[in-house]
Write a protein that holds these residues in place. Structure first.
Motif, PDB file in Angstrom:
ATOM      1  N   TYR A 187       0.701  -0.930  -0.041  1.00 13.07           N
ATOM      2  CA  TYR A 187       0.122   0.097   0.157  1.00 13.07           C
ATOM      3  C   TYR A 187       1.202   1.607  -0.322  1.00 13.07           C
ATOM      4  O   TYR A 187       2.358   1.391   0.222  1.00 13.07           O
ATOM      5  CB  TYR A 187      -0.928   0.608   0.903  1.00 13.07           C
ATOM      6  N   ARG A 188       0.446   2.155   0.020  1.00 11.32           N
ATOM      7  CA  ARG A 188       0.338   3.193  -0.274  1.00 11.32           C
ATOM      8  C   ARG A 188      -0.251   4.549   0.037  1.00 11.32           C
ATOM      9  O   ARG A 188      -1.717   4.749  -0.103  1.00 11.32           O
ATOM     10  CB  ARG A 188       1.480   3.839  -1.637  1.00 11.32           C
ATOM     11  N   ALA A 189       0.093   6.057   0.771  1.00 13.67           N
ATOM     12  CA  ALA A 189      -0.186   7.310   0.772  1.00 13.67           C
ATOM     13  C   ALA A 189       0.457   7.904   0.699  1.00 13.67           C
ATOM     14  O   ALA A 189       1.465   8.354   0.918  1.00 13.67           O
ATOM     15  CB  ALA A 189      -1.179   6.770   2.417  1.00 13.67           C
ATOM     16  N   ALA A 216       3.846   7.685   2.918  1.00 12.05           N
ATOM     17  CA  ALA A 216       3.940   6.129   3.638  1.00 12.05           C
ATOM     18  C   ALA A 216       4.046   5.715   2.455  1.00 12.05           C
ATOM     19  O   ALA A 216       2.736   4.620   2.019  1.00 12.05           O
ATOM     20  CB  ALA A 216       2.889   6.310   4.838  1.00 12.05           C
ATOM     21  N   ARG A 217       4.738   4.166   2.043  1.00 11.64           N
ATOM     22  CA  ARG A 217       4.742   2.550   1.877  1.00 11.64           C
ATOM     23  C   ARG A 217       4.433   1.118   2.972  1.00 11.64           C
ATOM     24  O   ARG A 217       5.566   2.111   3.732  1.00 11.64           O
ATOM     25  CB  ARG A 217       5.068   3.097   0.813  1.00 11.64           C
ATOM     26  N   SER A 218       4.590   0.891   2.728  1.00 10.94           N
ATOM     27  CA  SER A 218       5.005  -0.507   2.931  1.00 10.94           C
ATOM     28  C   SER A 218       6.036  -0.988   2.478  1.00 10.94           C
ATOM     29  O   SER A 218       6.606  -0.603   1.702  1.00 10.94           O
ATOM     30  CB  SER A 218       3.658  -1.493   2.009  1.00 10.94           C
ATOM     31  N   ASP A 219       6.824  -1.719   2.961  1.00 11.92           N
ATOM     32  CA  ASP A 219       7.697  -2.014   3.095  1.00 11.92           C
ATOM     33  C   ASP A 219       7.822  -3.842   2.670  1.00 11.92           C
ATOM     34  O   ASP A 219       7.042  -4.679   1.744  1.00 11.92           O
ATOM     35  CB  ASP A 219       9.529  -1.582   3.868  1.00 11.92           C
ATOM     36  N   THR A 227      11.071   7.236   8.500  1.00  6.94           N
ATOM     37  CA  THR A 227      10.884   6.614   9.894  1.00  6.94           C
ATOM     38  C   THR A 227      10.554   5.407   9.809  1.00  6.94           C
ATOM     39  O   THR A 227       9.364   5.134   8.843  1.00  6.94           O
ATOM     40  CB  THR A 227       9.807   7.429  11.486  1.00  6.94           C
ATOM     41  N   ARG A 228      10.861   3.697  10.433  1.00  7.71           N
ATOM     42  CA  ARG A 228      10.126   3.253   9.975  1.00  7.71           C
ATOM     43  C   ARG A 228       9.293   2.429  11.222  1.00  7.71           C
ATOM     44  O   ARG A 228       9.735   2.868  12.192  1.00  7.71           O
ATOM     45  CB  ARG A 228      11.458   1.543   9.894  1.00  7.71           C
ATOM     46  N   MET A 287       6.328  -0.577   7.825  1.00 10.60           N
ATOM     47  CA  MET A 287       5.152   0.566   6.998  1.00 10.60           C
ATOM     48  C   MET A 287       6.786   1.925   6.759  1.00 10.60           C
ATOM     49  O   MET A 287       7.314   2.333   7.910  1.00 10.60           O
ATOM     50  CB  MET A 287       4.393   1.850   7.765  1.00 10.60           C
ATOM     51  N   LEU A 288       7.538   2.459   5.831  1.00  9.69           N
ATOM     52  CA  LEU A 288       8.300   3.821   5.519  1.00  9.69           C
ATOM     53  C   LEU A 288       7.607   4.926   5.825  1.00  9.69           C
ATOM     54  O   LEU A 288       6.434   4.788   4.506  1.00  9.69           O
ATOM     55  CB  LEU A 288       9.317   3.215   4.720  1.00  9.69           C
ATOM     56  N   VAL A 289       8.274   6.124   6.436  1.00 16.71           N
ATOM     57  CA  VAL A 289       6.782   7.022   6.084  1.00 16.71           C
ATOM     58  C   VAL A 289       7.788   8.062   5.940  1.00 16.71           C
ATOM     59  O   VAL A 289       9.553   8.516   7.001  1.00 16.71           O
ATOM     60  CB  VAL A 289       6.020   7.447   7.453  1.00 16.71           C
TER      61      VAL A 289
END
Lengths: 180, 232
Positions: free
Chosen positions: B124-126, B139-142, B187-188, B148-150
């Motif tokens: 996902y991503r936002a 923000a996206r999934s790793d 940020t993880r 989540m990485l932001v």
């Protein structure tokens, strides 16, 4: 507690009709102002109605905050306490009409029993401690519970004029202590 | 006013006024003077300042959340009470276009998704943005959905404040904190398993909070940027 500048900034934005700032101001200050209303009214339902009145007042009066020269919390607390006391006065007017001779003094716990959190910066608290216990208690009852001279005279079983003289003297001692 | 108590003059009178000890006629007479006499107003302000710490020292008592809705509604900042907190957010001007876009995105996703969907986000991503786009985040999934990485791609929190990330899940009773973001870079965040299912239809929001994050568990500062989560 939220730093003073943050609350100040929120009030300034509320004055500009910023609704999200208003919601944020409510979120950071409502618990404290609700505690103030509850102390005075000792009734959750009435305190909630008053709190709503308080925030509507804040919404409309935020632009006049700056001229009061107060710290933001002092201003908010003053608004809340005054509206809560207005409310208790209306309640009393209604009660007195029903029960002309009714004793007003109640036996709810005094200010000390009400678990007041100590704030280290509270000069007023230190100065109240220098007064005789009953006299300090009378000042706190007036401020925190909105008790009148009549309530206090009944509570301490002294004539009204004696009560007034006592309390005025206590207030002047307090002022001396607070300004030295 | 007559009697020995007058010895103390306006100073005591101002204190009695602040304490609300004056009888109605005396109070009205005092208020009439207040309008004319700035030095009397100063005395009143001083006493208000002196007493306020007594009230400020009271332990806070949170009012019911229903009251919050009623208060916001009373000033036109929220819907009628009892319709849930998300509608309250929906009425925030900042969120309105975002939520509309999110609704369209969700519908579009529902129409055009190809593969099966089990409700759990795998990827996902936002993109989060403030209204004027001065603050944007990605923000996206790793490697897995719970990682989540932001990244703050533009802007920074106000001085002395930090960004805190919130998940606004549809139908949830309130925003849930996903944690405070690091000042610089990426940020993880480890998303709690219980929240994973809510991610694909969720919104992310960033508010500014005191260092260490919101002391209340709900956003206390301004909601700065928001964005809908898109499943990939």
């Amino acid at each position: 507690m939220t730093p003073r500048e943050d609350i100040e900034r929120l009030i300034a934005r509320v004055a500009l009709r910023d609704q999200s700032a208003f919601a944020a101001l409510y979120d950071v200050t409502s618990a404290k102002l609700f505690a103030v209303c509850l102390q005075v009214l000792d009734h959750r339902g009435e305190a909630e109605e008053t709190l709503q009145e308080v925030y509507v007042r804040i919404w409309h009066k935020a632009d006049s905050y700056a001229v009061t020269g107060h710290s933001p919390m002092t201003w908010l607390i003053t608004v809340a306490r005054n509206l809560a006391i207005d409310r208790i006065r209306r309640r009393r007017a209604a009660t007195v009409a029903i029960d002309e001779a009714g004793a007003v003094a109640d036996d709810r716990p005094g200010p000390e029993a009400a678990a007041i959190a100590r704030s280290e910066s509270s000069a007023i608290r230190a100065c109240l401690d220098e007064l005789e216990t009953e006299r300090a208690d009378a000042v706190k009852r007036a401020y925190l519970h909105g008790e009148t001279y009549k309530d206090l005279a009944q509570r301490y079983d002294v004539p009204l004029n004696t009560m007034r003289t006592w309390l005025r003297r206590s207030l002047m001692t307090l002022r001396e202590c607070l300004t030295r | 006013m007559t009697g020995p108590e007058d010895t103390y003059g306006d100073e005591a009178l101002a204190a009695e006024y602040v304490l609300r000890l004056l009888e109605a006629p005396d109070e009205q007479a005092f208020e009439a003077r207040l309008r004319e006499e700035p030095q009397l107003r100063a005395l009143v302000a001083q006493w208000e300042d002196r007493f306020a710490p007594l009230a400020d020292g009271l332990p806070g008592v949170p009012p019911s959340s229903r009251l919050r809705a009623a208060v916001l509604h009373a000033v036109g900042a929220g819907p009628a009470p009892r319709s849930g907190w998300l509608s309250g957010w929906r009425d925030r001007p900042v969120l309105r276009p975002v939520l509309a876009a999110a609704a369209i995105a969700v519908v579009a996703f529902g129409l055009f998704q190809s593969g099966p969907r089990d409700g759990t986000a795998t990827g996902y991503r936002a993109e989060l943005a403030s209204e004027d786009r001065s603050v944007t985040l990605l923000a996206r999934s790793d490697a897995s959905a719970d990682q989540m990485l932001v990244e703050v791609t533009a802007g920074s929190p106000p001085a002395g404040r930090v960004f805190e990330l919130w998940l606004i899940a549809d139908g949830a009773p309130g925003p849930v904190s996903l944690g405070v973001l690091d000042a610089g870079g990426e940020t993880r965040i480890t998303v709690p398993t219980a929240l994973l299912a809510a991610l694909p239809a969720g919104m992310l929001a960033v508010s500014d909070e005191p260092p260490g994050g919101s002391p209340t568990g709900s956003p206390t500062g301004t909601v700065i940027a928001t964005g809908a989560v898109e499943a990939l």
